[in-house]
Design a protein around this motif. Structure first.
Motif, PDB file in Angstrom:
ATOM      1  N   ASP A 117       0.820  -1.215   0.000  1.00  0.00           N
ATOM      2  CA  ASP A 117       0.000   0.000   0.000  1.00  0.00           C
ATOM      3  C   ASP A 117       0.853   1.264   0.000  1.00  0.00           C
ATOM      4  O   ASP A 117       0.331   2.362   0.178  1.00  0.00           O
ATOM      5  CB  ASP A 117      -0.911   0.013   1.230  1.00  0.00           C
ATOM      6  CG  ASP A 117      -1.861  -1.173   1.242  1.00  0.00           C
ATOM      7  OD1 ASP A 117      -2.410  -1.486   0.171  1.00  0.00           O
ATOM      8  OD2 ASP A 117      -2.056  -1.773   2.317  1.00  0.00           O
ATOM      9  N   VAL A 118       2.134   1.091  -0.196  1.00  0.00           N
ATOM     10  CA  VAL A 118       3.062   2.225  -0.118  1.00  0.00           C
ATOM     11  C   VAL A 118       3.393   2.768  -1.499  1.00  0.00           C
ATOM     12  O   VAL A 118       3.472   3.981  -1.707  1.00  0.00           O
ATOM     13  CB  VAL A 118       4.364   1.806   0.609  1.00  0.00           C
ATOM     14  CG1 VAL A 118       5.365   2.955   0.621  1.00  0.00           C
ATOM     15  CG2 VAL A 118       4.049   1.343   2.019  1.00  0.00           C
ATOM     16  N   LEU A 119       3.580   1.877  -2.481  1.00  0.00           N
ATOM     17  CA  LEU A 119       4.057   2.285  -3.799  1.00  0.00           C
ATOM     18  C   LEU A 119       2.979   2.110  -4.872  1.00  0.00           C
ATOM     19  O   LEU A 119       2.320   1.077  -4.949  1.00  0.00           O
ATOM     20  CB  LEU A 119       5.288   1.471  -4.198  1.00  0.00           C
ATOM     21  CG  LEU A 119       6.515   1.596  -3.293  1.00  0.00           C
ATOM     22  CD1 LEU A 119       7.619   0.678  -3.786  1.00  0.00           C
ATOM     23  CD2 LEU A 119       6.994   3.046  -3.231  1.00  0.00           C
ATOM     24  N   ALA A 120       2.837   3.136  -5.699  1.00  0.00           N
ATOM     25  CA  ALA A 120       1.983   3.062  -6.886  1.00  0.00           C
ATOM     26  C   ALA A 120       2.879   2.833  -8.095  1.00  0.00           C
ATOM     27  O   ALA A 120       3.970   3.398  -8.187  1.00  0.00           O
ATOM     28  CB  ALA A 120       1.197   4.361  -7.049  1.00  0.00           C
ATOM     29  N   VAL A 121       2.426   1.992  -9.014  1.00  0.00           N
ATOM     30  CA  VAL A 121       3.211   1.656 -10.200  1.00  0.00           C
ATOM     31  C   VAL A 121       2.485   2.153 -11.448  1.00  0.00           C
ATOM     32  O   VAL A 121       1.290   1.884 -11.633  1.00  0.00           O
ATOM     33  CB  VAL A 121       3.435   0.131 -10.299  1.00  0.00           C
ATOM     34  CG1 VAL A 121       4.221  -0.217 -11.558  1.00  0.00           C
ATOM     35  CG2 VAL A 121       4.160  -0.377  -9.054  1.00  0.00           C
ATOM     36  N   LYS A 122       3.214   2.874 -12.291  1.00  0.00           N
ATOM     37  CA  LYS A 122       2.653   3.418 -13.530  1.00  0.00           C
ATOM     38  C   LYS A 122       3.486   2.928 -14.712  1.00  0.00           C
ATOM     39  O   LYS A 122       4.704   3.119 -14.736  1.00  0.00           O
ATOM     40  CB  LYS A 122       2.642   4.943 -13.481  1.00  0.00           C
ATOM     41  CG  LYS A 122       1.830   5.515 -12.323  1.00  0.00           C
ATOM     42  CD  LYS A 122       1.902   7.031 -12.251  1.00  0.00           C
ATOM     43  CE  LYS A 122       1.083   7.579 -11.099  1.00  0.00           C
ATOM     44  NZ  LYS A 122       1.161   9.069 -11.030  1.00  0.00           N
ATOM     45  N   THR A 152       7.686   4.681 -22.295  1.00  0.00           N
ATOM     46  CA  THR A 152       9.144   4.573 -22.331  1.00  0.00           C
ATOM     47  C   THR A 152       9.782   4.351 -20.959  1.00  0.00           C
ATOM     48  O   THR A 152      11.007   4.388 -20.840  1.00  0.00           O
ATOM     49  CB  THR A 152       9.756   5.845 -22.946  1.00  0.00           C
ATOM     50  OG1 THR A 152       9.368   6.988 -22.161  1.00  0.00           O
ATOM     51  CG2 THR A 152       9.274   6.044 -24.376  1.00  0.00           C
ATOM     52  N   ALA A 153       8.970   4.128 -19.952  1.00  0.00           N
ATOM     53  CA  ALA A 153       9.521   3.966 -18.604  1.00  0.00           C
ATOM     54  C   ALA A 153       8.485   3.340 -17.682  1.00  0.00           C
ATOM     55  O   ALA A 153       7.294   3.266 -18.009  1.00  0.00           O
ATOM     56  CB  ALA A 153       9.966   5.317 -18.043  1.00  0.00           C
ATOM     57  N   ILE A 154       8.952   2.891 -16.531  1.00  0.00           N
ATOM     58  CA  ILE A 154       8.059   2.478 -15.453  1.00  0.00           C
ATOM     59  C   ILE A 154       8.281   3.438 -14.296  1.00  0.00           C
ATOM     60  O   ILE A 154       9.425   3.677 -13.882  1.00  0.00           O
ATOM     61  CB  ILE A 154       8.296   1.014 -15.017  1.00  0.00           C
ATOM     62  CG1 ILE A 154       7.380   0.659 -13.829  1.00  0.00           C
ATOM     63  CG2 ILE A 154       9.755   0.735 -14.680  1.00  0.00           C
ATOM     64  CD1 ILE A 154       7.397  -0.814 -13.463  1.00  0.00           C
ATOM     65  N   ALA A 155       7.209   4.035 -13.806  1.00  0.00           N
ATOM     66  CA  ALA A 155       7.289   4.984 -12.693  1.00  0.00           C
ATOM     67  C   ALA A 155       6.796   4.297 -11.426  1.00  0.00           C
ATOM     68  O   ALA A 155       5.769   3.608 -11.442  1.00  0.00           O
ATOM     69  CB  ALA A 155       6.455   6.217 -12.984  1.00  0.00           C
TER      70      ALA A 155
END
Length: 206
Positions: free
Chosen positions: A85-90, A94-97
């Motif tokens: 529940d800490v990190l959001a992944v986008k 051209t990248a992964i945030a």
């Protein structure tokens, strides 16, 4: 009503006020402990490695994917770090945030990892339909695992990132071996059928 009666606090207030305050205090204390624990882990664990190499100036303007579980593992230390529940992944073109949510964002910075920095993708299966999609970041020695994420596998294929075998992934993660060069995957990356076949094999550990 007597002076004493006017000044007296009703019994039901006295009866319920202490437990209420106690519950609030316990909740506040639990949140503070969780925040401190996560920040200590972030400052010294694999997320700190990602921050050191891929720190972003601001969050990406894109929606986050739905993720059941986020786990980071480092080639430099033993153990896995969960950030559910800490990190959001986008997943960007051209990248992964990867971005911390509030209040963890107070002490953690967003990161943006370019496609070219991802040395490979892989899968690990745990039975009963439970599996992880994995990104292998060679520069920092970080494995980023997302539980049951078909979106990540699609992102890997769209960017023609090699699907690494289970054996090569383990040798890299736990034994200090290098990952295979991208030039070795031309046949795999030329066919979605070949790609999916290796993804299935990787999930089984091969």
């Amino acid at each position: 009503m007597s002076r004493n009666g006017r000044d007296r606090i009703p019994a039901y207030v006295e009866r319920f006020q202490p437990p209420l305050m106690s519950n609030v205090a316990r909740l506040t204390q639990s949140l503070a402990v969780a925040l401190a624990t996560t920040l200590v882990s972030a400052c010294s664990g694999p997320y700190a490695d990602l921050e050191g190499s891929f720190k972003a100036s601001q969050p990406a303007s894109a929606p986050a994917v739905s993720v059941e579980q986020v786990v980071l593992v480092s080639t430099h230390e033993v153990g896995a770090h969960r950030y559910d529940d800490v990190l959001a992944v986008k997943l960007l073109p051209t990248a992964i945030a990867i971005e911390p949510s509030f209040p963890w964002s107070i002490g953690m910075s967003p990161v943006s990892i370019a496609v070219d920095e991802v040395a490979g993708c892989s899968r690990s299966c745990f039975g009963d339909g439970v599996w992880d999609a994995e990104l292998l970041v060679a520069r920092t020695g970080t494995q980023i695992s997302l539980r049951n994420s078909k979106e990540l596998i699609e992102w890997c294929w769209s960017n023609r990132i090699p699907m690494i075998s289970g054996n090569d992934r383990r040798q890299w993660l736990y034994k200090g071996a290098s990952l295979p060069d991208r030039s070795e995957f031309s046949e795999q990356l030329a066919s979605r059928k070949n790609y999916d076949a290796q993804a299935k094999q990787s999930c089984l550990g091969y």
